[in-house]
Design an enzyme around this catalytic site. Sequence first.
Site, PDB file in Angstrom:
ATOM      1  N   THR A 129      12.911 -87.110  82.407  1.00 11.83           N
ATOM      2  CA  THR A 129      12.736 -85.717  83.017  1.00 11.83           C
ATOM      3  C   THR A 129      13.225 -86.171  84.522  1.00 11.83           C
ATOM      4  O   THR A 129      12.977 -87.104  85.355  1.00 11.83           O
ATOM      5  CB  THR A 129      11.218 -85.231  83.128  1.00 11.83           C
ATOM      6  OG1 THR A 129      10.737 -84.942  81.965  1.00 11.83           O
ATOM      7  CG2 THR A 129      11.085 -84.076  84.240  1.00 11.83           C
TER       8      THR A 129
ATOM      9  N   PHE B 201      13.281 -85.239  88.337  1.00 11.52           N
ATOM     10  CA  PHE B 201      12.524 -84.168  89.132  1.00 11.52           C
ATOM     11  C   PHE B 201      13.645 -84.037  90.569  1.00 11.52           C
ATOM     12  O   PHE B 201      14.180 -85.257  91.095  1.00 11.52           O
ATOM     13  CB  PHE B 201      11.307 -85.226  89.822  1.00 11.52           C
ATOM     14  CG  PHE B 201      10.165 -85.094  88.553  1.00 11.52           C
ATOM     15  CD1 PHE B 201       9.314 -83.888  88.598  1.00 11.52           C
ATOM     16  CD2 PHE B 201      10.439 -85.848  87.449  1.00 11.52           C
ATOM     17  CE1 PHE B 201       8.316 -84.028  87.553  1.00 11.52           C
ATOM     18  CE2 PHE B 201       9.507 -85.862  86.375  1.00 11.52           C
ATOM     19  CZ  PHE B 201       8.331 -85.009  86.550  1.00 11.52           C
TER      20      PHE B 201
END
Length: 386
Positions: free
Chosen positions: A281, A283
């Site tokens: 992921t 960010f």
Amino acid sequence: MQDLSVTRKEIDEVDRQIVELMEKRMDLALEVAKYKMSTGKPIYDKNREKQKLKELSSMTSSEFNAKGVQELFTQIMSISRRYQYSIIGDQDHIIDKMFSKVEKLAVSKETKVVYSGVPGAFAEMAMVSYFGEEIKAANVKTFSDVAKMVSEGKADYGVLPIENSSVGFVSGIYDLLDRYQLSVVGEQLVKVDQCLLGIPGTELSGIKTVFSHPQGLLQAKRYLEGKNWKQVSMANTALSAKKVHDDGDVTQAAIASSRAAKLYGLSVLNPKLNESDHNTTRFVIVSNKREYVKNANKISISFSLSNECGTLYNILAHFIFNSVNMTSIESIPLSGKQWEYCFFVDVEGNLSDDSVKNALKGVMAEAQDFRILGCFVSEKEKRGDV
């Protein structure tokens, strides 16, 4: 019937003439650029180009040729504009005025950083990886709360998930960046292994309900397909783990990180639900200041376009013409405008680069609602993966 070799020679001669005329047209485009530079007139005149295309297509002998001429001259005009943008450059320093360049981000023990969720959330992991432990961390319930706190100056920076390598972009994040006028000043990649967690003594055969963030549920989709469990979405994965701990119910499970399991005293029933070994992921670090560090090498922008043939191609051609590499593009339908979209694009480069400025000036002139979302150091560059 004429011999093919003769026809090909004739085509070669026509092509040679086209090249000569193209170069002559670019010389004339240079004169136009000089005039517009001295008078301050905009390069892009949409109404004139539409009228010109109409006149040119009317000179043809067939409908097919009319369409071909329109397509050809649409590109010639687009090339001419890009050439003029490169000649004029950012003489009014519009790009320079949008952001301030700094040596490094201001970070100290007093720096307040906010993330969504509770300790053990992947966002907290991203925060610690980017800022270290010696900052003032704050956690809130939602992504919107993160954006609002940063926008109002109640936090110096915020941490928001923007995309996952397995399931794509996180819904609503780009909208928050726009709504709260936040700037992206950094990014952090977090390797995500989604685990199945339960209170000690939980048996897989007894599970009836599983909790997680929608992204966590998506990343474990294939595993969950074979289970007759009720799937309940929550604000984030760590909060799901906390709920299972607080409820103390052996029929409940959470999809969250192994860090969350340790923090909330849960057992890891399955250490990896996502199939990909590269489930990551990304960010973004957001701020209410419009600044970028001097060694930044990645830029995020947004713009909207009307539903007209070739508009997106002509916009993206500004990057191609200036040798600026585009790394990602995402589109979102515009609210209340059928078949019109807002585009979010990441490119490589720094806002002080002339090639980047030329490309962005072109996009800004020909698109609507243009905005530079941020300029920052690519996480791949930091890790040496490029």
